[in-house]
Design a protein around this motif. Structure first.
Motif, PDB file in Angstrom:
ATOM      1  N   ILE A  19       0.840  -1.208   0.000  1.00 42.14           N
ATOM      2  CA  ILE A  19       0.000   0.000   0.000  1.00 42.14           C
ATOM      3  C   ILE A  19       0.869   1.251   0.000  1.00 42.14           C
ATOM      4  O   ILE A  19       0.593   2.222  -0.710  1.00 42.14           O
ATOM      5  CB  ILE A  19      -0.943  -0.013   1.230  1.00 42.14           C
ATOM      6  N   LYS A  23       0.973   4.733  -3.013  1.00 42.61           N
ATOM      7  CA  LYS A  23       0.210   5.613  -2.125  1.00 42.61           C
ATOM      8  C   LYS A  23      -1.004   6.229  -2.809  1.00 42.61           C
ATOM      9  O   LYS A  23      -2.114   6.191  -2.294  1.00 42.61           O
ATOM     10  CB  LYS A  23       1.118   6.723  -1.583  1.00 42.61           C
ATOM     11  N   SER A  26      -3.611   3.616  -3.752  1.00 44.73           N
ATOM     12  CA  SER A  26      -4.244   3.096  -2.543  1.00 44.73           C
ATOM     13  C   SER A  26      -5.205   4.122  -1.944  1.00 44.73           C
ATOM     14  O   SER A  26      -6.308   3.775  -1.488  1.00 44.73           O
ATOM     15  CB  SER A  26      -3.183   2.727  -1.511  1.00 44.73           C
ATOM     16  N   THR A  29      -8.315   4.279  -3.984  1.00 49.75           N
ATOM     17  CA  THR A  29      -9.101   3.067  -3.764  1.00 49.75           C
ATOM     18  C   THR A  29      -9.848   3.140  -2.442  1.00 49.75           C
ATOM     19  O   THR A  29     -11.031   2.785  -2.353  1.00 49.75           O
ATOM     20  CB  THR A  29      -8.182   1.830  -3.770  1.00 49.75           C
ATOM     21  N   SER A 301      -3.279  -5.335  -9.266  1.00 48.33           N
ATOM     22  CA  SER A 301      -2.128  -5.766  -8.480  1.00 48.33           C
ATOM     23  C   SER A 301      -1.734  -7.199  -8.826  1.00 48.33           C
ATOM     24  O   SER A 301      -0.544  -7.532  -8.921  1.00 48.33           O
ATOM     25  CB  SER A 301      -2.445  -5.652  -6.994  1.00 48.33           C
ATOM     26  N   GLU A 329      -4.477  -8.135   2.128  1.00 52.46           N
ATOM     27  CA  GLU A 329      -4.189  -6.815   1.569  1.00 52.46           C
ATOM     28  C   GLU A 329      -5.484  -6.060   1.277  1.00 52.46           C
ATOM     29  O   GLU A 329      -5.599  -4.862   1.556  1.00 52.46           O
ATOM     30  CB  GLU A 329      -3.369  -6.987   0.290  1.00 52.46           C
ATOM     31  N   LEU A 333      -6.813  -2.593   3.295  1.00 50.25           N
ATOM     32  CA  LEU A 333      -7.285  -1.378   2.626  1.00 50.25           C
ATOM     33  C   LEU A 333      -8.649  -0.954   3.165  1.00 50.25           C
ATOM     34  O   LEU A 333      -8.890   0.222   3.464  1.00 50.25           O
ATOM     35  CB  LEU A 333      -7.366  -1.604   1.117  1.00 50.25           C
TER      36      LEU A 333
END
Length: 401
Positions: A19, A23, A26, A29, A301, A329, A333
């Motif tokens: 993450i 940056k 992420s 998202t 990803s 992961e 998030l």
């Protein structure tokens, strides 16, 4: 068990590192999750704060109170003293407070002031509605004979009629009768006061209700507050009152109406639940959109890290380990976005409560809902990319460009 826990910690560290290395992506998202969770918490909290404030106002109108409006019939108007005695004797009734109102003019030191609101009530009212005065006293049962002229005035009356002379014992004339001030009433912040248009009223005077009836030239009242207590419920007392009133008016139609505040509060509770559910559902749409964003990022990803996945599988990493890595992961998030969303939602709710001049109260149910939604979004929308990563053939993955 210890190895499994260490494996989970390692997966979380790898998720955080990935993450950090992306940056901006992420952040964009997580933005959907942040907005969704903040919307759920802010809307539900504001609704519950506002409705909670309204509910407290309804309770302030009188818990354990039933209001009766009884215009009566052509031949039997209002409620006579005999009818009031029948209401007092009704099963479940602890006390009653007849009331009457009118508008008239007041005279003080040869100055006439129009648009004076006159409220007549029974001393029983003050027993069930305490802390009404800022100075002085209320009138007693002995002064409720229709002949004793005592009055309780509010701040507007003191300002507009008495011209600031708030001394107890001040006398003024009301509809031709001389009254003595025995109490000064506090300003009211009740729901009834807020809903009443008093812009034209120059002051309010509270006197014994029989005095109002004398000025109106009538003997019967049309409004009564009924107080009840345990072990009776509001529905039981209401049913008993209907029987009494039907007997008084010989079952005539439209002779009376009963307002049960407890029933009204139950309806308000139902409306509050419906509003919270509806707004929470609408705000949850943003969480679904945020979940789609997470799924999209995780698919990208997986595509970017195809060689890494192939290498790890070639070195003996089990599919479940690959799958858990990407799933953790995705959940990370969502959880980070959920925490930020919770804080932002509470801040928005606090500002909204201050703007609406209502009491801010944290809705822990909304927080649990937002946190649960964010975690569920991470699991649901992260499952497919994680499954796809774990199903990659290591040879094909190593050959990919």
């Amino acid at each position: 068990m210890r190895n499994h826990f260490a494996m989970v910690l390692q997966s979380i560290e790898m998720a955080v590192d990935n993450i950090r290395s992306n940056k901006l992506r992420s952040f964009l998202t997580m933005l959907g999750i942040v907005i969704g969770v903040a919307s759920v918490i802010a809307l539900v909290t504001i609704v519950q704060s506002v409705t909670g404030s309204v509910m407290s106002q309804f309770e302030g109108l009188g818990a354990g109170t039933i209001s009766i409006a009884a215009p009566g019939t052509v031949l039997n108007k209002g409620l006579s003293d005999t009818a009031l005695d029948e209401l007092r004797a009704t099963e479940g009734v602890a006390a009653i407070s007849p009331s009457a109102s009118m508008s008239t003019s007041a005279v003080y030191q040869d100055t006439i002031t129009k648009n004076i609101s006159v409220n007549g009530c029974d001393p029983v009212y003050f027993l069930h509605n305490t802390d009404q005065l800022s100075d002085g006293r209320v009138f007693s049962s002995a002064e409720n004979d229709g002949q004793t002229n005592v009055a309780i005035v509010d701040k507007d009356f003191v300002k507009n009629v008495l011209r600031g002379n708030a001394a107890l014992g001040t006398e003024f004339t009301l509809d031709g009768y001389t009254y003595k001030v025995i109490g000064i009433r506090k300003p009211s912040d009740s729901l009834t006061a807020a809903m009443t248009d008093n812009s034209q009223v120059k002051g309010t005077v509270t006197i014994p209700y029989k005095n109002v009836l004398r000025m109106q030239g009538t003997a019967n009242v049309t409004s009564v507050d009924v107080y009840y207590g345990s072990p009776y419920t509001s529905s039981q007392v209401e049913a008993n009152l209907r029987k009494t009133l039907n007997r008084i008016y010989n079952d005539a139609d439209n002779a009376f109406s009963i307002i049960n505040l407890e029933s009204l509060m139950n309806v308000m509770n139902s409306v509050r639940t419906m509003l919270s559910t509806m707004l929470g559902g609408i705000a949850s749409i943003a969480l679904v959109v945020g979940g789609i964003g997470i799924m999209n990022m995780m698919l990208v990803s997986v595509s970017e890290r195809t060689k890494e996945i192939g290498l790890r599988k070639a070195l003996g990493a089990e599919p479940v380990r690959i799958q858990s890595q990407f799933l953790i992961e995705s959940i990370t998030l969502s959880v980070i976005g959920g925490i930020v969303g919770i804080l932002l939602g509470l801040l928005v709710a606090f500002i909204g409560a201050k703007a609406l001049k209502t009491t801010f109260s944290i809705s822990y149910g909304a927080i649990v809902l937002g946190a649960g939604f964010s975690a569920a979004v991470g699991i649901i929308f992260g499952w497919m990319p994680a499954k796809r990563a774990s199903a990659l053939n290591p040879i094909d993955a190593l050959r990919s460009e």
